[in-house]
Motif scaffolding. Structure first.
Motif, PDB file in Angstrom:
ATOM      1  N   LEU A  58       0.817  -1.220   0.000  1.00 32.15           N
ATOM      2  CA  LEU A  58       0.000   0.000   0.000  1.00 32.15           C
ATOM      3  C   LEU A  58       0.849   1.268   0.000  1.00 32.15           C
ATOM      4  N   HIS A 253       0.532  11.313   0.694  1.00 32.80           N
ATOM      5  CA  HIS A 253       0.421   9.927   1.149  1.00 32.80           C
ATOM      6  C   HIS A 253       0.862   9.881   2.606  1.00 32.80           C
ATOM      7  N   GLU A 255       0.845   7.452   5.994  1.00 29.02           N
ATOM      8  CA  GLU A 255       0.695   6.035   6.315  1.00 29.02           C
ATOM      9  C   GLU A 255       1.130   5.764   7.753  1.00 29.02           C
ATOM     10  N   ARG A 283      -4.256  10.323   0.031  1.00 28.67           N
ATOM     11  CA  ARG A 283      -4.233   8.881   0.338  1.00 28.67           C
ATOM     12  C   ARG A 283      -3.746   8.664   1.762  1.00 28.67           C
ATOM     13  N   VAL A 285      -3.158   5.442   4.773  1.00 29.22           N
ATOM     14  CA  VAL A 285      -3.092   4.004   5.061  1.00 29.22           C
ATOM     15  C   VAL A 285      -2.954   3.841   6.566  1.00 29.22           C
ATOM     16  N   VAL A 287      -2.823   0.547   9.275  1.00 31.44           N
ATOM     17  CA  VAL A 287      -2.866  -0.879   9.583  1.00 31.44           C
ATOM     18  C   VAL A 287      -2.625  -1.027  11.081  1.00 31.44           C
ATOM     19  N   ARG A 315      -8.564   8.307  -1.087  1.00 35.75           N
ATOM     20  CA  ARG A 315      -8.609   6.880  -0.752  1.00 35.75           C
ATOM     21  C   ARG A 315      -8.042   6.668   0.641  1.00 35.75           C
ATOM     22  N   ASP A 317      -7.243   3.518   3.252  1.00 33.65           N
ATOM     23  CA  ASP A 317      -7.172   2.088   3.560  1.00 33.65           C
ATOM     24  C   ASP A 317      -7.084   1.932   5.071  1.00 33.65           C
ATOM     25  N   SER A 318      -7.943   1.089   5.629  1.00 27.30           N
ATOM     26  CA  SER A 318      -7.980   0.887   7.078  1.00 27.30           C
ATOM     27  C   SER A 318      -8.116  -0.598   7.367  1.00 27.30           C
ATOM     28  N   ILE A 319      -7.087  -1.172   8.030  1.00 30.81           N
ATOM     29  CA  ILE A 319      -7.034  -2.628   8.226  1.00 30.81           C
ATOM     30  C   ILE A 319      -6.703  -2.935   9.680  1.00 30.81           C
ATOM     31  N   SER A 336     -13.260  -0.077  12.671  1.00 35.78           N
ATOM     32  CA  SER A 336     -12.754   0.751  11.585  1.00 35.78           C
ATOM     33  C   SER A 336     -13.942   1.330  10.827  1.00 35.78           C
ATOM     34  N   THR A 338     -14.882   4.445   7.629  1.00 38.25           N
ATOM     35  CA  THR A 338     -14.515   5.514   6.710  1.00 38.25           C
ATOM     36  C   THR A 338     -15.787   6.025   6.056  1.00 38.25           C
TER      37      THR A 338
END
Length: 398
Positions: A58, A253, A255, A283, A285, A287, A315, A317-319, A336, A338
């Motif tokens: 990612l 970005h 993260e 963006r 990210v 995790v 965008r 991303d969420s994990i 989580s 969004t």
């Protein structure tokens, strides 16, 4: 063999070496548990990064290839540290026992920084009266650089350490944080870099018996910013509070990869990360890995990540991940989400005469301010609220 942090061996060249491990790069045995991930301070111990790996897929690898593989300037990264009673500041050699006391690199970029730094900045707190220390780091160029910092709170020490990153830089670093028995330490990593800056930071925490570590990541500036906190709750009664705030503009970005390892019994952790995204190409990210080990009976853990989308073209991303190896725990969970604005909140504000644009601004500010208030320092909290206000003024919330 578990990869819980221990002091690594030192080779004849003065470099910390990899710990013996059965699941290293190239091993046919897949890594099943987060704590079994291979760790080493030696760059060559890691295989080349393709961008398809779990920890890299990612991330815009092509844009940071020099920090992953090229030679880095390892001379001390310029920093000014405020003086405070009971605080010792020094530059230490690679062979110092404190190097590697909180963890080891788990990926190739962090190992490149570890292999490259010449001396580490060590900040040690020993006073039982709370002190505030700022590590003021202002980048001055875009030459790829490496850095290493060790922050230690001695038994029963109290303090807030702010790592204040500003200016222009292309930096890969490792930060080690040790909260010894009975201490109460807050570390804030603040990224307000210039727009073109790139920053990779692996931050390792070790929390001993009845100690508390509050770790806060605030990422507002920079082109690519990747901060990976790993906190090991190694002593009975250890408490880890991990919080994060980020605001991604167009093309940014940001993260964060968070890991909490419950090793000892009766440990507590809370993970709360919140972010906002606005502008084409913004963006983020996140995790979040939480591991409750087989000996971590009585653990109380919860992690959450919330993202507020302010425009099209973003965008997030969420994990979240949760591993539990014992059935005797007080509680564990993760969440989580969004999404866009809460219509009920907007309706409430507009029904009281607030125009829509201002109502949306207030909702964003209220959403993010929860993390700011975790810091516990009025001056810094005011500064961050002002920074968020500026972010909101610079974009049109739609």
């Amino acid at each position: 063999m578990s990869s819980a942090p221990t002091t690594p061996s030192i080779d004849e060249a003065g470099h910390a070496g990899a710990r013996p491990h059965s699941h290293g790069p190239g091993s046919p045995v897949p890594v099943q548990t987060r704590s079994e991930r291979f760790a080493s301070s030696v760059h060559a111990d890691f295989e080349a990064v393709t961008g398809r790996e779990l920890e890299w897929r990612l991330t815009p690898v092509a844009s940071i290839r020099d920090l992953i593989d090229d030679a880095l300037d390892g001379s001390p990264f310029a920093a000014e540290v405020t003086e405070a009673p009971g605080v010792a500041v020094e530059w230490i050699d690679r062979t110092d026992d404190r190097i590697g006391s909180a963890g080891l690199a788990e990926e190739r970029a962090a190992a490149n920084a570890w292999s490259s730094f010449e001396r580490a900045l060590a900040v040690t707190l020993s006073a039982e009266e709370r002190v505030v220390v700022t590590i003021d780091r202002t980048g001055v160029d875009h030459a790829p650089r490496a850095a290493h910092t060790v922050i230690t709170a001695r038994p029963n020490a109290r303090g807030l350490v702010i790592i204040d990153n500003r200016g222009s830089a292309r930096l890969s670093e490792n930060v080690e944080i040790v909260a010894e028995a009975g201490s109460d330490l807050t570390v804030v990593s603040l990224q307000e870099w210039d727009d073109e800056s790139v920053h990779l930071s692996s931050q390792f925490g070790r929390v001993e018996r009845d100690a508390r570590l509050t770790h806060v990541v605030v990422s507002l500036g920079g082109s690519i910013v990747r901060v990976n906190p790993s906190v090991h709750l190694a002593g009975a009664g250890a408490d880890g509070q991990l919080h994060g705030l980020y605001f991604a503009d167009a093309g940014q970005h940001l993260e964060q990869r968070v890991y909490v390892n419950h090793i000892a019994p009766h440990t507590i952790s809370r993970v709360t990360y919140k972010g906002a995204l606005n502008g084409a190409g913004a963006r983020t990210v996140w995790v979040g890995d939480v591991l409750i080990g087989r000996d971590a009976t009585g653990t109380d853990s919860y992690e959450q990540n919330r993202n507020l989308v302010l425009s099209d073209g973003t965008r997030a991303d969420s994990i979240p991940n949760l591993e539990i190896e014992t059935g005797d725990i007080a509680g564990a969970g993760h969440a989580s989400a969004t999404g866009r604005f809460d219509d009920e909140q907007l309706f409430y504000l507009r029904s009281r005469g607030i125009d829509e644009q201002e109502a949306r601004r207030l909702v964003v500010l209220g959403f993010l301010i929860e993390v700011v208030q975790k810091i516990g320092d009025e001056a810094l909290e005011t500064r961050l609220i002002d920074a968020i206000e500026r972010e909101l003024e610079a974009v049109e919330v739609v």
